[in-house]
Design a protein around this motif. Sequence first.
Motif, PDB file in Angstrom:
ATOM      1  N   VAL A 191       0.830  -1.209   0.000  1.00  0.00           N
ATOM      2  CA  VAL A 191       0.000   0.000   0.000  1.00  0.00           C
ATOM      3  C   VAL A 191       0.867   1.263   0.000  1.00  0.00           C
ATOM      4  O   VAL A 191       0.630   2.172  -0.809  1.00  0.00           O
ATOM      5  CB  VAL A 191      -1.000  -0.018   1.174  1.00  0.00           C
ATOM      6  CG1 VAL A 191      -1.735   1.325   1.265  1.00  0.00           C
ATOM      7  CG2 VAL A 191      -2.017  -1.145   0.998  1.00  0.00           C
ATOM      8  N   PRO A 192       1.888   1.369   0.859  1.00  0.00           N
ATOM      9  CA  PRO A 192       2.795   2.501   0.701  1.00  0.00           C
ATOM     10  C   PRO A 192       3.418   2.558  -0.695  1.00  0.00           C
ATOM     11  O   PRO A 192       3.658   3.647  -1.228  1.00  0.00           O
ATOM     12  CB  PRO A 192       3.868   2.243   1.770  1.00  0.00           C
ATOM     13  CG  PRO A 192       3.172   1.465   2.816  1.00  0.00           C
ATOM     14  CD  PRO A 192       2.213   0.572   2.066  1.00  0.00           C
ATOM     15  N   GLY A 193       3.638   1.378  -1.300  1.00  0.00           N
ATOM     16  CA  GLY A 193       4.257   1.336  -2.621  1.00  0.00           C
ATOM     17  C   GLY A 193       3.442   2.038  -3.680  1.00  0.00           C
ATOM     18  O   GLY A 193       3.961   2.865  -4.442  1.00  0.00           O
ATOM     19  N   PHE A 194       2.125   1.730  -3.767  1.00  0.00           N
ATOM     20  CA  PHE A 194       1.383   2.399  -4.839  1.00  0.00           C
ATOM     21  C   PHE A 194       1.057   3.848  -4.491  1.00  0.00           C
ATOM     22  O   PHE A 194       0.826   4.665  -5.378  1.00  0.00           O
ATOM     23  CB  PHE A 194       0.160   1.613  -5.332  1.00  0.00           C
ATOM     24  CG  PHE A 194      -0.839   1.142  -4.318  1.00  0.00           C
ATOM     25  CD1 PHE A 194      -1.672   2.017  -3.663  1.00  0.00           C
ATOM     26  CD2 PHE A 194      -0.995  -0.216  -4.066  1.00  0.00           C
ATOM     27  CE1 PHE A 194      -2.616   1.578  -2.771  1.00  0.00           C
ATOM     28  CE2 PHE A 194      -1.948  -0.671  -3.169  1.00  0.00           C
ATOM     29  CZ  PHE A 194      -2.761   0.231  -2.513  1.00  0.00           C
ATOM     30  N   ASN A 195       1.082   4.205  -3.211  1.00  0.00           N
ATOM     31  CA  ASN A 195       0.975   5.624  -2.866  1.00  0.00           C
ATOM     32  C   ASN A 195       2.259   6.381  -3.217  1.00  0.00           C
ATOM     33  O   ASN A 195       2.204   7.521  -3.697  1.00  0.00           O
ATOM     34  CB  ASN A 195       0.653   5.775  -1.377  1.00  0.00           C
ATOM     35  CG  ASN A 195      -0.825   5.632  -1.079  1.00  0.00           C
ATOM     36  OD1 ASN A 195      -1.593   6.581  -1.229  1.00  0.00           O
ATOM     37  ND2 ASN A 195      -1.229   4.432  -0.682  1.00  0.00           N
ATOM     38  N   MET A 196       3.403   5.757  -2.996  1.00  0.00           N
ATOM     39  CA  MET A 196       4.667   6.365  -3.417  1.00  0.00           C
ATOM     40  C   MET A 196       4.711   6.541  -4.924  1.00  0.00           C
ATOM     41  O   MET A 196       5.210   7.546  -5.442  1.00  0.00           O
ATOM     42  CB  MET A 196       5.837   5.504  -2.927  1.00  0.00           C
ATOM     43  CG  MET A 196       6.050   5.582  -1.424  1.00  0.00           C
ATOM     44  SD  MET A 196       6.935   4.153  -0.729  1.00  0.00           S
ATOM     45  CE  MET A 196       8.463   4.201  -1.641  1.00  0.00           C
ATOM     46  N   ALA A 197       4.151   5.573  -5.658  1.00  0.00           N
ATOM     47  CA  ALA A 197       4.115   5.679  -7.114  1.00  0.00           C
ATOM     48  C   ALA A 197       3.254   6.857  -7.550  1.00  0.00           C
ATOM     49  O   ALA A 197       3.604   7.578  -8.499  1.00  0.00           O
ATOM     50  CB  ALA A 197       3.585   4.379  -7.717  1.00  0.00           C
ATOM     51  N   CYS A 198       2.128   7.079  -6.880  1.00  0.00           N
ATOM     52  CA  CYS A 198       1.295   8.240  -7.207  1.00  0.00           C
ATOM     53  C   CYS A 198       2.078   9.528  -7.009  1.00  0.00           C
ATOM     54  O   CYS A 198       1.993  10.457  -7.830  1.00  0.00           O
ATOM     55  CB  CYS A 198       0.039   8.255  -6.329  1.00  0.00           C
ATOM     56  SG  CYS A 198      -1.209   7.037  -6.767  1.00  0.00           S
ATOM     57  N   ARG A 199       2.831   9.595  -5.942  1.00  0.00           N
ATOM     58  CA  ARG A 199       3.625  10.800  -5.667  1.00  0.00           C
ATOM     59  C   ARG A 199       4.736  10.964  -6.693  1.00  0.00           C
ATOM     60  O   ARG A 199       5.099  12.090  -7.062  1.00  0.00           O
ATOM     61  CB  ARG A 199       4.217  10.705  -4.258  1.00  0.00           C
ATOM     62  CG  ARG A 199       4.817  12.005  -3.744  1.00  0.00           C
ATOM     63  CD  ARG A 199       5.003  11.943  -2.241  1.00  0.00           C
ATOM     64  NE  ARG A 199       5.443  13.231  -1.725  1.00  0.00           N
ATOM     65  CZ  ARG A 199       6.682  13.516  -1.329  1.00  0.00           C
ATOM     66  NH1 ARG A 199       7.618  12.572  -1.395  1.00  0.00           N
ATOM     67  NH2 ARG A 199       7.002  14.701  -0.870  1.00  0.00           N
ATOM     68  N   ALA A 200       5.272   9.847  -7.157  1.00  0.00           N
ATOM     69  CA  ALA A 200       6.401   9.896  -8.092  1.00  0.00           C
ATOM     70  C   ALA A 200       5.980  10.216  -9.518  1.00  0.00           C
ATOM     71  O   ALA A 200       6.684  10.932 -10.237  1.00  0.00           O
ATOM     72  CB  ALA A 200       7.157   8.566  -8.071  1.00  0.00           C
ATOM     73  N   PHE A 201       4.836   9.699  -9.945  1.00  0.00           N
ATOM     74  CA  PHE A 201       4.512   9.710 -11.381  1.00  0.00           C
ATOM     75  C   PHE A 201       3.271  10.525 -11.744  1.00  0.00           C
ATOM     76  O   PHE A 201       2.893  10.564 -12.911  1.00  0.00           O
ATOM     77  CB  PHE A 201       4.335   8.270 -11.879  1.00  0.00           C
ATOM     78  CG  PHE A 201       5.479   7.367 -11.534  1.00  0.00           C
ATOM     79  CD1 PHE A 201       6.789   7.722 -11.850  1.00  0.00           C
ATOM     80  CD2 PHE A 201       5.267   6.166 -10.878  1.00  0.00           C
ATOM     81  CE1 PHE A 201       7.853   6.896 -11.523  1.00  0.00           C
ATOM     82  CE2 PHE A 201       6.335   5.330 -10.547  1.00  0.00           C
ATOM     83  CZ  PHE A 201       7.628   5.703 -10.868  1.00  0.00           C
ATOM     84  N   THR A 202       2.627  11.153 -10.743  1.00  0.00           N
ATOM     85  CA  THR A 202       1.452  11.965 -11.045  1.00  0.00           C
ATOM     86  C   THR A 202       1.554  13.311 -10.356  1.00  0.00           C
ATOM     87  O   THR A 202       2.364  13.512  -9.443  1.00  0.00           O
ATOM     88  CB  THR A 202       0.143  11.281 -10.593  1.00  0.00           C
ATOM     89  OG1 THR A 202       0.105  11.231  -9.157  1.00  0.00           O
ATOM     90  CG2 THR A 202       0.026   9.871 -11.150  1.00  0.00           C
ATOM     91  N   GLU A 203       0.684  14.231 -10.775  1.00  0.00           N
ATOM     92  CA  GLU A 203       0.548  15.529 -10.134  1.00  0.00           C
ATOM     93  C   GLU A 203      -0.923  15.771  -9.840  1.00  0.00           C
ATOM     94  O   GLU A 203      -1.804  15.223 -10.511  1.00  0.00           O
ATOM     95  CB  GLU A 203       1.086  16.630 -11.048  1.00  0.00           C
ATOM     96  CG  GLU A 203       2.577  16.526 -11.337  1.00  0.00           C
ATOM     97  CD  GLU A 203       3.062  17.615 -12.278  1.00  0.00           C
ATOM     98  OE1 GLU A 203       2.214  18.437 -12.711  1.00  0.00           O
ATOM     99  OE2 GLU A 203       4.265  17.650 -12.574  1.00  0.00           O
ATOM    100  N   ALA A 204      -1.187  16.596  -8.833  1.00  0.00           N
ATOM    101  CA  ALA A 204      -2.571  16.914  -8.480  1.00  0.00           C
ATOM    102  C   ALA A 204      -3.332  17.397  -9.710  1.00  0.00           C
ATOM    103  O   ALA A 204      -2.819  18.186 -10.504  1.00  0.00           O
ATOM    104  CB  ALA A 204      -2.594  17.991  -7.393  1.00  0.00           C
ATOM    105  N   GLY A 205      -4.567  16.884  -9.846  1.00  0.00           N
ATOM    106  CA  GLY A 205      -5.387  17.254 -10.990  1.00  0.00           C
ATOM    107  C   GLY A 205      -5.315  16.271 -12.136  1.00  0.00           C
ATOM    108  O   GLY A 205      -6.151  16.330 -13.051  1.00  0.00           O
ATOM    109  N   GLN A 206      -4.323  15.374 -12.099  1.00  0.00           N
ATOM    110  CA  GLN A 206      -4.240  14.336 -13.122  1.00  0.00           C
ATOM    111  C   GLN A 206      -5.135  13.151 -12.741  1.00  0.00           C
ATOM    112  O   GLN A 206      -5.848  13.192 -11.733  1.00  0.00           O
ATOM    113  CB  GLN A 206      -2.785  13.898 -13.321  1.00  0.00           C
ATOM    114  CG  GLN A 206      -1.907  14.973 -13.930  1.00  0.00           C
ATOM    115  CD  GLN A 206      -0.489  14.485 -14.195  1.00  0.00           C
ATOM    116  OE1 GLN A 206       0.058  13.659 -13.474  1.00  0.00           O
ATOM    117  NE2 GLN A 206       0.126  15.031 -15.251  1.00  0.00           N
ATOM    118  N   SER A 207      -5.094  12.095 -13.538  1.00  0.00           N
ATOM    119  CA  SER A 207      -5.969  10.939 -13.329  1.00  0.00           C
ATOM    120  C   SER A 207      -5.168   9.661 -13.192  1.00  0.00           C
ATOM    121  O   SER A 207      -4.068   9.547 -13.746  1.00  0.00           O
ATOM    122  CB  SER A 207      -6.950  10.797 -14.507  1.00  0.00           C
ATOM    123  OG  SER A 207      -7.702  11.970 -14.686  1.00  0.00           O
ATOM    124  N   VAL A 208      -5.739   8.707 -12.460  1.00  0.00           N
ATOM    125  CA  VAL A 208      -5.147   7.383 -12.331  1.00  0.00           C
ATOM    126  C   VAL A 208      -6.222   6.355 -12.676  1.00  0.00           C
ATOM    127  O   VAL A 208      -7.380   6.491 -12.278  1.00  0.00           O
ATOM    128  CB  VAL A 208      -4.582   7.150 -10.909  1.00  0.00           C
ATOM    129  CG1 VAL A 208      -5.657   7.294  -9.844  1.00  0.00           C
ATOM    130  CG2 VAL A 208      -3.904   5.790 -10.801  1.00  0.00           C
TER     131      VAL A 208
END
Length: 377
Positions: A95-112
């Motif tokens: 769970v920390p892993g995919f949250n870290m990935a969001c922080r690494a590869f996305t910016e606020a306002g984008q989509s996942v």
Amino acid sequence: MTSVFDTRIERDPKYSMKWKRYAGQDIIPCWVADMEFAAPASVQEALMSLNQHGVYGYLKPEDFAEGREAIVDWLEYRHGSRIPEEWIVWMPGVVPGFNMACRAFTEAGQSVIVQTPNYPPILNVHKHHQLDSLTVPVVYGADGPDLDIEQLAQYAANERCNMMILCNPMNPNGKVLSSESLQRIARICEKNNVVLVSDEIHCDLILEPGVKHTPAFSLEGLQERSVTLMSAAKTFNIAGLGVSFGIIPNAGLRRRFLQASNGLSPWANVPGLLATAAAFNGGRDWHGELLDYLRANRDFLFQAIESLPGLSMAHSEATFLAWLDARGLAVDNHQKWFEDRGVGPSPGADFAAPGFARINFACPRAQLENIVERLSV
């Protein structure tokens, strides 16, 4: 013939969130995904050795060569892929892993992009990073559950979307995506420059003969744009030790992923590191016996559920989680229906699937028989 997995282990609710939920009630907890089995002897011995030493100091995970070697050997043993050690990144959980990935590869306002139904922390991850969630439904065809590829392609083409979180094997329905399906996903990600973060925490719990798990990092089209999240946690029942690892072939993605954890994510802890290495190195026989036991439990539960009016069960290819369709019961509150009969599953609504329930069958057969008996009343 009696199995070591038939042994009933009393769990103190003070140390078990599964058993604390229904403490003092005549309800069998079968919700959260940990097993009712003791970890392999190799794991217990490694932790006892640490305790006898008595010093619990710092250890940088990247300095734990034994752990990297154990992962490399295990992946070759289980999945036929021998990877370079530098691809491995330690972390304190998937769970920390995919949250870290969001922080690494996305910016606020984008989509996942995420699939649905799905593991609740994946469904809700967008809320922690000010992202929009694009949900791809699981559809049912001749080969069972799969992703709606047309919907996925449409979402991936969105210029505001540059990351997808995949759960494979699927949680909650236990489907293992075929290599053909994964190739289709890989082509979509490659075409649209989407990073695939693949949660594969259940990949070593394949129950169906002839079914093979294909790790994301092993696909040519994903090696430059994937983060594969794995762990010994579910397979060897050491989830409480809080350690997992990622396989990131691309050095640039690996660097961004590590930078995203700076100041936020703690190191993988020493007991978890030792337990992971001990499980992979010394738990192979235990693992084989576990799969046999879980397979028998799954088959027993499937046969029992299919005979009960109003209930049906997906034929799980992997995991120790049964996905029950309870919509045929024609009741307003499905969770209450189960709990009134003394059974405490995970409610389907948590997975974005009201009317369903998830039952953990990683327990001694006697306990599973008790669950079935209660549901049969």
